[in-house]
Design an enzyme around this catalytic site. Sequence first.
Site, PDB file in Angstrom:
ATOM      1  N   GLU A   1       1.544  -0.317  -4.967  1.00 52.57           N
ATOM      2  CA  GLU A   1       0.603   0.748  -5.333  1.00 52.57           C
ATOM      3  C   GLU A   1       1.344   2.081  -5.314  1.00 52.57           C
ATOM      4  O   GLU A   1       1.517   2.676  -4.260  1.00 52.57           O
ATOM      5  CB  GLU A   1      -0.572   0.798  -4.345  1.00 52.57           C
ATOM      6  CG  GLU A   1      -1.580   1.876  -4.706  1.00 52.57           C
ATOM      7  CD  GLU A   1      -2.314   2.496  -3.515  1.00 52.57           C
ATOM      8  OE1 GLU A   1      -3.380   3.086  -3.726  1.00 52.57           O
ATOM      9  OE2 GLU A   1      -1.829   2.416  -2.368  1.00 52.57           O
TER      10      GLU A   1
ATOM     11  N   ASP B   1       0.831  -1.203   0.000  1.00 55.76           N
ATOM     12  CA  ASP B   1       0.000   0.000   0.000  1.00 55.76           C
ATOM     13  C   ASP B   1       0.872   1.262   0.000  1.00 55.76           C
ATOM     14  O   ASP B   1       1.891   1.334   0.700  1.00 55.76           O
ATOM     15  CB  ASP B   1      -0.868  -0.031   1.280  1.00 55.76           C
ATOM     16  CG  ASP B   1      -1.854   1.109   1.351  1.00 55.76           C
ATOM     17  OD1 ASP B   1      -2.684   1.224   0.437  1.00 55.76           O
ATOM     18  OD2 ASP B   1      -1.794   1.884   2.323  1.00 55.76           O
TER      19      ASP B   1
END
Length: 553
Positions: free
Chosen positions: A286, A250
Amino acid sequence: MKRAFLKQTAGCLAGILTAAAVLAGCGRSVRSDGTVPSPTALTPVQTDASDDYRTSYEIFVYSFCDSDGDGIGDLPGVLSKLDYINDGDPATVNDLDCDQIWLMPVCPSPTYHKYDVTDYCAIDPVYGTMEDFDALVEACHARGIRVIVDLVVNHTSVEHPWFQTAAAYLRELPPDWEASEDYCPEFGYYHFSREAQNGYAPLAGTNWYYEARFWEGMPDLNLDSNAVRSELAEVTEFWLRHGVDGFRLDAVTSYYTGDRNASVAFLSWLTSAVKTQSPEATLVGEAWAAQDEYARYYESGIDSLFDFAFAGQDGIIASVVKGNRPAADFAAMMESEEQLYASYNPSYVNAPFYTNHDMARSTGYYAYDDGSRTKLAGALNLLMTGNAFIYYGEEIGMKGSGKDENKRAPMFWTDGGAGADGNCSGPPEMDRFDMKFPSLAAQQEDPASVWQYYRDAVRMRRSIPVLARGTTVPHPELSGDALCVFERQAPEGAAYKNALVVINTGEEPQDLPLMETYKEPLCALVTGEERVTVQQGTVHLPAFAVAVFSAEE
Ligand SMILES: [Ca+2]
Ligand SMILES: [Ca+2]
Ligand SMILES: [Ca+2]
Protein backbone atom coordinates in the site's frame (compact mmCIF):
# COMPACT_ATOMS: atom_id res chain seq x y z
CA MET A 1 0.94 -6.89 -33.45
CA LYS A 2 -2.13 -6.51 -35.62
CA ARG A 3 -3.81 -3.24 -34.76
CA ALA A 4 -5.95 -2.63 -37.80
CA PHE A 5 -9.42 -4.05 -37.80
CA LEU A 6 -11.42 -4.81 -40.87
CA LYS A 7 -15.12 -4.55 -41.07
CA GLN A 8 -16.84 -7.84 -41.64
CA THR A 9 -16.83 -7.97 -45.39
CA ALA A 10 -14.60 -10.93 -46.02
CA GLY A 11 -13.82 -14.44 -44.86
CA CYS A 12 -16.47 -16.78 -43.64
CA LEU A 13 -18.79 -13.92 -42.71
CA ALA A 14 -19.13 -12.66 -46.27
CA GLY A 15 -22.68 -12.69 -47.44
CA ILE A 16 -24.02 -14.08 -44.20
CA LEU A 17 -26.99 -12.08 -43.09
CA THR A 18 -28.08 -13.40 -39.76
CA ALA A 19 -26.33 -14.25 -36.55
CA ALA A 20 -28.02 -17.63 -36.68
CA ALA A 21 -26.10 -18.33 -39.83
CA VAL A 22 -22.95 -17.00 -38.20
CA LEU A 23 -23.50 -19.44 -35.39
CA ALA A 24 -24.05 -22.33 -37.74
CA GLY A 25 -21.28 -21.42 -40.14
CA CYS A 26 -18.47 -20.51 -37.79
CA GLY A 27 -19.28 -22.16 -34.50
CA ARG A 28 -19.50 -18.95 -32.49
CA SER A 29 -21.13 -18.58 -29.14
CA VAL A 30 -23.87 -16.13 -30.14
CA ARG A 31 -27.36 -17.47 -29.72
CA SER A 32 -29.71 -17.93 -32.64
CA ASP A 33 -31.33 -14.55 -31.94
CA GLY A 34 -27.92 -12.87 -32.04
CA THR A 35 -27.64 -12.26 -28.30
CA VAL A 36 -24.26 -12.66 -26.68
CA PRO A 37 -24.60 -14.79 -23.54
CA SER A 38 -23.66 -13.71 -20.01
CA PRO A 39 -20.47 -15.23 -18.53
CA THR A 40 -22.53 -17.65 -16.45
CA ALA A 41 -22.03 -20.36 -19.05
CA LEU A 42 -18.24 -19.96 -19.03
CA THR A 43 -15.99 -22.10 -16.85
CA PRO A 44 -13.42 -20.46 -14.60
CA VAL A 45 -9.86 -21.60 -15.25
CA GLN A 46 -8.47 -23.22 -12.13
CA THR A 47 -5.30 -21.39 -11.21
CA ASP A 48 -2.07 -22.99 -10.16
CA ALA A 49 -1.17 -22.24 -6.53
CA SER A 50 1.79 -20.15 -7.64
CA ASP A 51 -0.25 -18.05 -10.08
CA ASP A 52 -0.35 -14.42 -8.89
CA TYR A 53 -3.09 -13.38 -11.32
CA ARG A 54 -6.00 -13.55 -8.95
CA THR A 55 -9.40 -12.15 -8.12
CA SER A 56 -9.08 -11.15 -4.49
CA TYR A 57 -11.58 -10.29 -1.79
CA GLU A 58 -10.65 -7.90 1.01
CA ILE A 59 -12.19 -8.93 4.32
CA PHE A 60 -12.52 -6.79 7.43
CA VAL A 61 -12.98 -9.69 9.83
CA TYR A 62 -14.60 -7.44 12.48
CA SER A 63 -17.56 -6.67 10.19
CA PHE A 64 -17.75 -9.80 8.07
CA CYS A 65 -19.47 -12.65 9.89
CA ASP A 66 -20.09 -13.25 13.59
CA SER A 67 -20.13 -16.90 14.60
CA ASP A 68 -20.69 -16.62 18.36
CA GLY A 69 -23.27 -13.89 18.83
CA ASP A 70 -21.06 -11.17 20.34
CA GLY A 71 -21.75 -8.90 17.36
CA ILE A 72 -18.12 -8.95 16.24
CA GLY A 73 -16.99 -10.86 13.20
CA ASP A 74 -14.45 -13.63 13.76
CA LEU A 75 -12.39 -16.27 11.97
CA PRO A 76 -14.92 -19.10 12.37
CA GLY A 77 -17.39 -16.63 10.82
CA VAL A 78 -15.16 -16.19 7.77
CA LEU A 79 -14.80 -19.98 7.57
CA SER A 80 -18.59 -20.36 7.64
CA LYS A 81 -18.88 -18.03 4.63
CA LEU A 82 -16.26 -19.65 2.41
CA ASP A 83 -19.00 -21.27 0.35
CA TYR A 84 -20.06 -17.75 -0.51
CA ILE A 85 -16.57 -16.52 -1.43
CA ASN A 86 -15.77 -19.63 -3.46
CA ASP A 87 -17.29 -23.06 -2.89
CA GLY A 88 -14.48 -24.71 -4.83
CA ASP A 89 -16.84 -26.01 -7.51
CA PRO A 90 -16.66 -24.14 -10.84
CA ALA A 91 -20.01 -25.63 -11.87
CA THR A 92 -21.98 -23.79 -9.19
CA VAL A 93 -22.78 -20.11 -9.63
CA ASN A 94 -24.20 -19.05 -6.28
CA ASP A 95 -20.76 -18.04 -5.02
CA LEU A 96 -18.57 -15.07 -5.87
CA ASP A 97 -15.71 -17.27 -7.12
CA CYS A 98 -12.80 -15.22 -5.77
CA ASP A 99 -9.51 -17.14 -5.56
CA GLN A 100 -7.67 -15.10 -2.95
CA ILE A 101 -8.65 -13.36 0.27
CA TRP A 102 -6.87 -10.55 2.07
CA LEU A 103 -7.56 -10.58 5.78
CA MET A 104 -7.18 -7.14 7.33
CA PRO A 105 -5.16 -7.34 10.59
CA VAL A 106 -5.99 -10.29 12.82
CA CYS A 107 -3.32 -9.79 15.51
CA PRO A 108 -4.13 -8.62 19.06
CA SER A 109 -4.78 -4.89 19.18
CA PRO A 110 -6.54 -2.35 21.41
CA THR A 111 -8.52 -0.86 18.50
CA TYR A 112 -11.45 -2.25 16.53
CA HIS A 113 -9.52 -1.88 13.21
CA LYS A 114 -6.38 -3.57 14.60
CA TYR A 115 -3.83 -1.56 12.61
CA ASP A 116 -1.91 -1.08 15.88
CA VAL A 117 -0.53 -4.45 16.87
CA THR A 118 0.48 -5.60 20.36
CA ASP A 119 1.61 -9.12 19.38
CA TYR A 120 2.64 -9.97 15.83
CA CYS A 121 2.46 -13.73 16.35
CA ALA A 122 -1.03 -14.30 17.73
CA ILE A 123 -4.72 -13.88 16.90
CA ASP A 124 -6.82 -11.25 18.64
CA PRO A 125 -9.00 -13.26 21.05
CA VAL A 126 -12.12 -11.47 19.81
CA TYR A 127 -11.43 -13.00 16.36
CA GLY A 128 -10.64 -16.50 17.66
CA THR A 129 -7.54 -18.61 18.10
CA MET A 130 -4.49 -19.71 16.14
CA GLU A 131 -6.31 -23.04 15.62
CA ASP A 132 -9.21 -21.15 14.03
CA PHE A 133 -6.73 -19.42 11.74
CA ASP A 134 -5.09 -22.69 10.74
CA ALA A 135 -8.49 -24.23 10.02
CA LEU A 136 -9.44 -21.26 7.85
CA VAL A 137 -6.23 -21.41 5.81
CA GLU A 138 -6.60 -25.13 5.31
CA ALA A 139 -10.20 -24.77 4.14
CA CYS A 140 -9.24 -21.93 1.78
CA HIS A 141 -6.46 -23.95 0.21
CA ALA A 142 -8.79 -26.90 -0.29
CA ARG A 143 -10.94 -24.62 -2.48
CA GLY A 144 -8.09 -23.00 -4.39
CA ILE A 145 -8.32 -19.75 -2.39
CA ARG A 146 -5.00 -18.22 -1.40
CA VAL A 147 -4.76 -16.26 1.85
CA ILE A 148 -2.77 -13.09 2.40
CA VAL A 149 -2.64 -11.24 5.70
CA ASP A 150 -2.00 -7.63 6.58
CA LEU A 151 1.54 -6.92 7.77
CA VAL A 152 1.70 -3.64 9.66
CA VAL A 153 5.37 -2.98 10.29
CA ASN A 154 5.65 0.79 10.00
CA HIS A 155 4.41 1.08 13.56
CA THR A 156 3.22 -0.94 16.52
CA SER A 157 0.61 -0.19 19.16
CA VAL A 158 1.77 2.04 21.97
CA GLU A 159 0.72 -0.93 24.12
CA HIS A 160 3.15 -3.31 22.40
CA PRO A 161 5.54 -4.77 25.02
CA TRP A 162 8.50 -3.44 23.00
CA PHE A 163 7.26 0.12 23.38
CA GLN A 164 6.15 -0.38 26.96
CA THR A 165 9.59 -1.72 27.90
CA ALA A 166 11.34 1.21 26.25
CA ALA A 167 8.97 3.72 27.85
CA ALA A 168 9.46 2.22 31.32
CA TYR A 169 13.23 2.39 30.84
CA LEU A 170 13.09 6.07 29.87
CA ARG A 171 10.79 6.89 32.78
CA GLU A 172 13.29 5.42 35.21
CA LEU A 173 16.35 6.88 33.52
CA PRO A 174 17.92 9.71 35.54
CA PRO A 175 17.51 12.95 33.52
CA ASP A 176 21.22 13.52 32.97
CA TRP A 177 22.02 9.94 31.88
CA GLU A 178 22.54 8.84 28.30
CA ALA A 179 19.90 6.40 27.07
CA SER A 180 21.38 3.28 25.48
CA GLU A 181 20.29 0.11 23.71
CA ASP A 182 22.95 -1.65 25.76
CA TYR A 183 20.70 -1.33 28.79
CA CYS A 184 17.37 -1.54 27.01
CA PRO A 185 17.39 -3.09 23.52
CA GLU A 186 13.79 -1.94 22.93
CA PHE A 187 14.95 1.67 23.24
CA GLY A 188 16.51 1.11 19.82
CA TYR A 189 13.29 -0.30 18.32
CA TYR A 190 11.71 3.15 18.00
CA HIS A 191 12.76 6.71 17.27
CA PHE A 192 13.09 8.54 20.59
CA SER A 193 14.31 12.09 20.85
CA ARG A 194 14.83 14.67 23.56
CA GLU A 195 13.72 17.31 21.06
CA ALA A 196 10.15 18.02 20.00
CA GLN A 197 10.01 17.33 16.24
CA ASN A 198 7.45 17.24 13.48
CA GLY A 199 5.65 13.87 13.62
CA TYR A 200 6.75 13.17 17.21
CA ALA A 201 4.55 12.82 20.31
CA PRO A 202 5.58 13.48 23.93
CA LEU A 203 6.22 10.40 26.08
CA ALA A 204 4.16 10.88 29.24
CA GLY A 205 6.15 11.13 32.44
CA THR A 206 9.44 11.95 30.67
CA ASN A 207 11.13 14.72 28.71
CA TRP A 208 11.28 12.39 25.71
CA TYR A 209 9.41 12.38 22.42
CA TYR A 210 8.80 9.47 20.02
CA GLU A 211 8.05 9.33 16.32
CA ALA A 212 4.35 8.62 15.73
CA ARG A 213 3.32 9.73 12.27
CA PHE A 214 -0.28 8.51 12.27
CA TRP A 215 -1.24 9.20 15.90
CA GLU A 216 0.27 8.95 19.36
CA GLY A 217 -1.13 5.42 19.77
CA MET A 218 1.02 4.16 16.88
CA PRO A 219 4.76 4.67 17.48
CA ASP A 220 6.83 4.28 14.29
CA LEU A 221 9.34 1.44 14.39
CA ASN A 222 13.03 2.14 13.76
CA LEU A 223 13.39 0.13 10.57
CA ASP A 224 17.16 0.73 10.48
CA SER A 225 17.52 -1.44 13.56
CA ASN A 226 18.92 -4.90 12.87
CA ALA A 227 17.12 -6.13 15.96
CA VAL A 228 13.79 -4.88 14.58
CA ARG A 229 14.54 -6.45 11.21
CA SER A 230 15.25 -9.81 12.76
CA GLU A 231 12.03 -9.56 14.79
CA LEU A 232 10.11 -8.83 11.58
CA ALA A 233 11.74 -11.71 9.73
CA GLU A 234 10.57 -13.98 12.54
CA VAL A 235 7.06 -12.57 12.15
CA THR A 236 6.86 -13.31 8.42
CA GLU A 237 8.32 -16.76 8.98
CA PHE A 238 5.69 -17.41 11.66
CA TRP A 239 2.78 -16.62 9.31
CA LEU A 240 4.32 -18.50 6.38
CA ARG A 241 4.63 -21.49 8.70
CA HIS A 242 0.91 -21.11 9.35
CA GLY A 243 0.27 -21.44 5.64
CA VAL A 244 -0.29 -17.88 4.43
CA ASP A 245 0.46 -17.25 0.77
CA GLY A 246 1.73 -13.73 1.23
CA PHE A 247 1.31 -10.35 2.82
CA ARG A 248 -0.40 -7.04 2.22
CA LEU A 249 2.06 -4.41 3.41
CA ASP A 250 0.52 -1.46 5.19
CA ALA A 251 1.72 2.13 4.75
CA VAL A 252 4.95 1.52 2.84
CA THR A 253 5.43 5.23 2.03
CA SER A 254 5.59 5.86 5.77
CA TYR A 255 8.47 3.46 6.37
CA TYR A 256 10.74 6.49 6.12
CA THR A 257 8.50 9.53 5.96
CA GLY A 258 9.70 11.96 3.33
CA ASP A 259 12.50 9.68 2.09
CA ARG A 260 11.31 7.49 -0.77
CA ASN A 261 14.71 5.98 -1.47
CA ALA A 262 14.99 4.75 2.11
CA SER A 263 11.43 3.39 2.06
CA VAL A 264 12.11 1.57 -1.22
CA ALA A 265 15.34 0.15 0.21
CA PHE A 266 13.51 -1.20 3.25
CA LEU A 267 10.77 -2.64 1.05
CA SER A 268 13.49 -4.32 -0.98
CA TRP A 269 14.95 -5.83 2.17
CA LEU A 270 11.53 -7.04 3.34
CA THR A 271 10.71 -8.52 -0.07
CA SER A 272 14.01 -10.41 -0.13
CA ALA A 273 13.54 -11.62 3.43
CA VAL A 274 10.10 -13.05 2.63
CA LYS A 275 11.18 -14.55 -0.72
CA THR A 276 14.12 -16.24 1.00
CA GLN A 277 11.69 -17.84 3.42
CA SER A 278 9.17 -18.76 0.71
CA PRO A 279 9.98 -18.03 -2.95
CA GLU A 280 6.32 -18.29 -3.96
CA ALA A 281 4.98 -15.91 -1.32
CA THR A 282 3.39 -12.82 -2.80
CA LEU A 283 3.63 -9.25 -1.55
CA VAL A 284 1.30 -6.37 -2.30
CA GLY A 285 2.17 -2.94 -0.98
CA GLU A 286 0.00 0.00 0.00
CA ALA A 287 1.87 3.02 -1.32
CA TRP A 288 -0.86 5.62 -1.14
CA ALA A 289 0.55 8.38 -3.33
CA ALA A 290 0.37 9.81 -6.83
CA GLN A 291 0.93 7.26 -9.58
CA ASP A 292 4.39 8.49 -10.61
CA GLU A 293 5.41 8.22 -6.97
CA TYR A 294 4.03 4.79 -6.10
CA ALA A 295 5.28 3.37 -9.38
CA ARG A 296 8.81 3.95 -8.08
CA TYR A 297 8.19 1.43 -5.29
CA TYR A 298 8.34 -1.30 -7.94
CA GLU A 299 12.09 -0.66 -7.94
CA SER A 300 12.15 -2.62 -4.69
CA GLY A 301 11.27 -5.81 -6.57
CA ILE A 302 7.92 -6.14 -4.79
CA ASP A 303 5.37 -8.21 -6.74
CA SER A 304 2.44 -5.83 -6.58
CA LEU A 305 1.35 -2.36 -5.55
CA PHE A 306 -2.20 -1.17 -5.15
CA ASP A 307 -3.15 0.87 -8.20
CA PHE A 308 -4.50 3.98 -6.52
CA ALA A 309 -4.84 5.97 -9.75
CA PHE A 310 -7.91 3.95 -10.78
CA ALA A 311 -9.56 3.80 -7.32
CA GLY A 312 -11.85 5.97 -5.26
CA GLN A 313 -14.33 8.63 -6.19
CA ASP A 314 -11.91 10.71 -8.23
CA GLY A 315 -10.02 7.78 -9.72
CA ILE A 316 -10.01 6.83 -13.37
CA ILE A 317 -12.74 4.19 -13.06
CA ALA A 318 -15.26 6.49 -11.36
CA SER A 319 -14.33 9.43 -13.61
CA VAL A 320 -14.97 7.41 -16.75
CA VAL A 321 -18.24 6.02 -15.41
CA LYS A 322 -19.41 9.50 -14.35
CA GLY A 323 -18.59 10.81 -17.82
CA ASN A 324 -15.98 13.22 -16.43
CA ARG A 325 -13.33 11.63 -18.63
CA PRO A 326 -13.65 10.06 -22.09
CA ALA A 327 -14.18 6.30 -22.00
CA ALA A 328 -11.09 5.98 -24.21
CA ASP A 329 -8.97 7.13 -21.24
CA PHE A 330 -9.65 3.86 -19.43
CA ALA A 331 -7.66 1.88 -22.02
CA ALA A 332 -5.08 4.62 -22.60
CA MET A 333 -4.31 4.86 -18.89
CA MET A 334 -4.01 1.08 -18.55
CA GLU A 335 -1.57 0.94 -21.44
CA SER A 336 0.58 3.75 -20.08
CA GLU A 337 0.70 2.41 -16.53
CA GLU A 338 1.53 -1.12 -17.69
CA GLN A 339 4.58 0.33 -19.44
CA LEU A 340 5.45 2.53 -16.46
CA TYR A 341 5.34 -0.30 -13.90
CA ALA A 342 7.18 -2.72 -16.16
CA SER A 343 9.95 -0.15 -16.57
CA TYR A 344 10.66 -0.47 -12.82
CA ASN A 345 9.89 -4.18 -12.39
CA PRO A 346 9.44 -6.29 -15.54
CA SER A 347 7.76 -9.06 -13.54
CA TYR A 348 5.31 -6.78 -11.70
CA VAL A 349 1.71 -7.90 -11.26
CA ASN A 350 -0.67 -4.97 -10.99
CA ALA A 351 -3.04 -4.81 -8.01
CA PRO A 352 -6.06 -2.89 -9.25
CA PHE A 353 -8.81 -2.12 -6.79
CA TYR A 354 -11.81 0.18 -6.83
CA THR A 355 -12.41 0.89 -3.17
CA ASN A 356 -10.96 -0.22 0.15
CA HIS A 357 -11.51 0.24 3.88
CA ASP A 358 -10.11 3.79 3.79
CA MET A 359 -12.37 5.00 0.98
CA ALA A 360 -16.02 5.92 0.66
CA ARG A 361 -17.95 3.02 -0.84
CA SER A 362 -18.65 3.33 -4.54
CA THR A 363 -22.43 3.31 -4.63
CA GLY A 364 -22.31 6.85 -3.24
CA TYR A 365 -20.21 8.08 -6.17
CA TYR A 366 -23.16 8.19 -8.54
CA ALA A 367 -26.16 10.36 -7.73
CA TYR A 368 -29.49 9.11 -9.06
CA ASP A 369 -27.92 5.86 -10.28
CA ASP A 370 -30.25 2.89 -10.67
CA GLY A 371 -27.33 0.55 -10.08
CA SER A 372 -26.04 0.58 -13.66
CA ARG A 373 -23.00 2.70 -12.87
CA THR A 374 -22.24 0.77 -9.70
CA LYS A 375 -22.25 -2.40 -11.79
CA LEU A 376 -20.22 -1.12 -14.72
CA ALA A 377 -17.54 0.38 -12.48
CA GLY A 378 -17.18 -2.97 -10.73
CA ALA A 379 -16.64 -4.61 -14.13
CA LEU A 380 -13.98 -2.05 -15.09
CA ASN A 381 -11.99 -2.98 -11.99
CA LEU A 382 -12.29 -6.64 -12.91
CA LEU A 383 -11.22 -5.96 -16.51
CA MET A 384 -7.82 -4.70 -15.36
CA THR A 385 -4.71 -6.86 -15.51
CA GLY A 386 -3.02 -8.43 -12.50
CA ASN A 387 -4.52 -9.31 -9.14
CA ALA A 388 -7.81 -7.40 -8.84
CA PHE A 389 -9.24 -6.70 -5.38
CA ILE A 390 -12.89 -6.39 -4.39
CA TYR A 391 -13.61 -4.79 -1.02
CA TYR A 392 -16.24 -6.90 0.79
CA GLY A 393 -19.74 -5.55 0.29
CA GLU A 394 -18.99 -3.73 -2.97
CA GLU A 395 -20.42 -6.74 -4.78
CA ILE A 396 -23.82 -5.91 -3.29
CA GLY A 397 -23.43 -2.14 -3.62
CA MET A 398 -23.19 -1.44 0.12
CA LYS A 399 -23.14 2.17 1.24
CA GLY A 400 -20.66 3.85 3.61
CA SER A 401 -18.95 7.21 3.58
CA GLY A 402 -17.77 9.95 5.91
CA LYS A 403 -15.93 8.65 8.95
CA ASP A 404 -13.82 5.52 8.63
CA GLU A 405 -16.19 3.41 10.71
CA ASN A 406 -18.95 3.97 8.12
CA LYS A 407 -16.69 2.59 5.39
CA ARG A 408 -16.37 -0.64 7.41
CA ALA A 409 -20.05 -1.40 8.00
CA PRO A 410 -21.21 -4.98 8.62
CA MET A 411 -21.55 -7.20 5.58
CA PHE A 412 -25.28 -7.12 4.78
CA TRP A 413 -25.97 -10.84 4.62
CA THR A 414 -29.68 -10.68 5.24
CA ASP A 415 -32.44 -8.54 6.70
CA GLY A 416 -33.01 -8.84 10.41
CA GLY A 417 -30.13 -6.80 11.83
CA ALA A 418 -27.20 -7.93 13.95
CA GLY A 419 -27.22 -11.63 14.68
CA ALA A 420 -29.24 -12.68 11.63
CA ASP A 421 -27.21 -15.06 9.43
CA GLY A 422 -23.91 -13.82 10.86
CA ASN A 423 -24.67 -10.08 10.49
CA CYS A 424 -22.27 -8.13 12.75
CA SER A 425 -22.95 -5.03 14.84
CA GLY A 426 -20.28 -2.92 13.17
CA PRO A 427 -17.70 -0.56 14.69
CA PRO A 428 -19.00 1.11 17.86
CA GLU A 429 -18.64 4.65 16.45
CA MET A 430 -20.34 3.83 13.15
CA ASP A 431 -23.35 5.96 12.16
CA ARG A 432 -26.56 4.04 11.62
CA PHE A 433 -27.73 4.27 8.00
CA ASP A 434 -29.83 2.29 5.57
CA MET A 435 -28.31 0.51 2.61
CA LYS A 436 -29.32 1.52 -0.91
CA PHE A 437 -29.55 -2.03 -2.26
CA PRO A 438 -31.06 -5.11 -0.60
CA SER A 439 -29.18 -7.75 1.39
CA LEU A 440 -27.09 -10.45 -0.25
CA ALA A 441 -29.84 -13.00 0.40
CA ALA A 442 -32.38 -10.84 -1.46
CA GLN A 443 -29.96 -10.03 -4.28
CA GLN A 444 -29.18 -13.70 -4.85
CA GLU A 445 -32.88 -14.16 -5.68
CA ASP A 446 -32.95 -11.24 -8.12
CA PRO A 447 -31.43 -11.86 -11.56
CA ALA A 448 -31.04 -8.09 -12.12
CA SER A 449 -29.17 -7.40 -8.85
CA VAL A 450 -25.77 -5.80 -8.41
CA TRP A 451 -24.61 -9.10 -6.92
CA GLN A 452 -25.55 -11.20 -9.95
CA TYR A 453 -23.67 -8.73 -12.13
CA TYR A 454 -20.55 -8.87 -9.97
CA ARG A 455 -20.68 -12.65 -9.90
CA ASP A 456 -20.81 -12.64 -13.70
CA ALA A 457 -17.98 -10.10 -13.92
CA VAL A 458 -15.75 -12.29 -11.74
CA ARG A 459 -16.64 -15.31 -13.84
CA MET A 460 -15.73 -13.42 -16.99
CA ARG A 461 -12.36 -12.46 -15.52
CA ARG A 462 -11.61 -15.97 -14.30
CA SER A 463 -12.79 -17.75 -17.46
CA ILE A 464 -10.86 -15.66 -20.01
CA PRO A 465 -7.23 -15.93 -18.85
CA VAL A 466 -5.86 -13.14 -21.04
CA LEU A 467 -8.01 -10.54 -19.28
CA ALA A 468 -5.90 -10.71 -16.10
CA ARG A 469 -2.62 -11.73 -17.74
CA GLY A 470 -2.30 -9.87 -21.02
CA THR A 471 -1.17 -6.40 -21.95
CA THR A 472 -3.51 -3.64 -23.06
CA VAL A 473 -3.52 -2.32 -26.62
CA PRO A 474 -6.03 0.54 -26.89
CA HIS A 475 -7.94 1.35 -30.06
CA PRO A 476 -8.48 5.09 -29.81
CA GLU A 477 -9.67 5.22 -33.41
CA LEU A 478 -12.67 3.11 -32.39
CA SER A 479 -13.13 4.65 -28.94
CA GLY A 480 -14.67 7.91 -27.86
CA ASP A 481 -16.37 9.75 -25.04
CA ALA A 482 -18.60 6.81 -24.13
CA LEU A 483 -16.98 3.94 -26.00
CA CYS A 484 -13.79 2.17 -25.01
CA VAL A 485 -12.24 -0.49 -27.25
CA PHE A 486 -9.04 -2.31 -26.42
CA GLU A 487 -7.25 -5.57 -27.05
CA ARG A 488 -5.71 -7.72 -24.37
CA GLN A 489 -2.72 -9.43 -25.90
CA ALA A 490 -1.33 -12.62 -24.42
CA PRO A 491 2.34 -12.90 -23.55
CA GLU A 492 4.58 -14.68 -26.02
CA GLY A 493 4.00 -18.42 -25.93
CA ALA A 494 0.86 -18.26 -23.79
CA ALA A 495 -1.62 -21.09 -24.12
CA TYR A 496 -4.58 -18.72 -24.33
CA LYS A 497 -5.87 -16.35 -26.98
CA ASN A 498 -5.97 -12.60 -27.25
CA ALA A 499 -9.26 -10.87 -26.52
CA LEU A 500 -11.03 -7.71 -27.56
CA VAL A 501 -13.02 -5.73 -24.99
CA VAL A 502 -15.68 -3.18 -25.92
CA ILE A 503 -17.33 -1.04 -23.27
CA ASN A 504 -20.20 1.42 -23.52
CA THR A 505 -19.89 3.81 -20.57
CA GLY A 506 -22.89 5.90 -21.57
CA GLU A 507 -26.67 5.86 -21.40
CA GLU A 508 -27.11 5.71 -25.19
CA PRO A 509 -26.82 2.41 -27.07
CA GLN A 510 -23.92 2.12 -29.47
CA ASP A 511 -23.22 0.05 -32.57
CA LEU A 512 -19.80 -1.03 -33.67
CA PRO A 513 -18.70 -2.98 -36.73
CA LEU A 514 -17.66 -6.54 -35.96
CA MET A 515 -13.91 -7.00 -36.41
CA GLU A 516 -12.27 -9.52 -38.68
CA THR A 517 -9.67 -10.38 -36.08
CA TYR A 518 -12.16 -10.78 -33.23
CA LYS A 519 -15.25 -12.41 -34.60
CA GLU A 520 -16.04 -14.76 -31.77
CA PRO A 521 -18.16 -13.22 -28.98
CA LEU A 522 -17.30 -14.84 -25.65
CA CYS A 523 -19.67 -13.11 -23.27
CA ALA A 524 -21.32 -9.84 -22.41
CA LEU A 525 -22.33 -7.99 -19.25
CA VAL A 526 -25.43 -5.84 -19.29
CA THR A 527 -26.87 -3.71 -16.52
CA GLY A 528 -30.49 -3.86 -17.70
CA GLU A 529 -32.71 -6.23 -19.61
CA GLU A 530 -31.51 -5.48 -23.12
CA ARG A 531 -28.78 -7.85 -24.32
CA VAL A 532 -25.68 -7.29 -26.42
CA THR A 533 -26.35 -8.61 -29.92
CA VAL A 534 -24.18 -9.44 -32.89
CA GLN A 535 -26.09 -9.17 -36.14
CA GLN A 536 -25.13 -8.55 -39.74
CA GLY A 537 -21.62 -7.68 -38.81
CA THR A 538 -22.54 -5.19 -36.12
CA VAL A 539 -22.15 -5.39 -32.37
CA HIS A 540 -25.01 -3.65 -30.61
CA LEU A 541 -24.16 -2.43 -27.11
CA PRO A 542 -27.00 -1.27 -24.86
CA ALA A 543 -26.29 1.43 -22.26
CA PHE A 544 -23.39 0.52 -19.92
CA ALA A 545 -22.75 -2.83 -21.67
CA VAL A 546 -19.46 -4.72 -21.88
CA ALA A 547 -18.66 -7.40 -24.46
CA VAL A 548 -15.58 -9.57 -24.89
CA PHE A 549 -14.53 -11.21 -28.15
CA SER A 550 -11.92 -13.85 -28.76
CA ALA A 551 -9.25 -13.77 -31.44
CA GLU A 552 -9.47 -16.51 -33.99
CA GLU A 553 -6.45 -18.68 -34.57
CA1 LIG B 1 -17.84 -13.01 17.25
CA1 LIG C 1 -18.74 -22.12 -7.56
CA1 LIG D 1 7.91 5.16 9.64
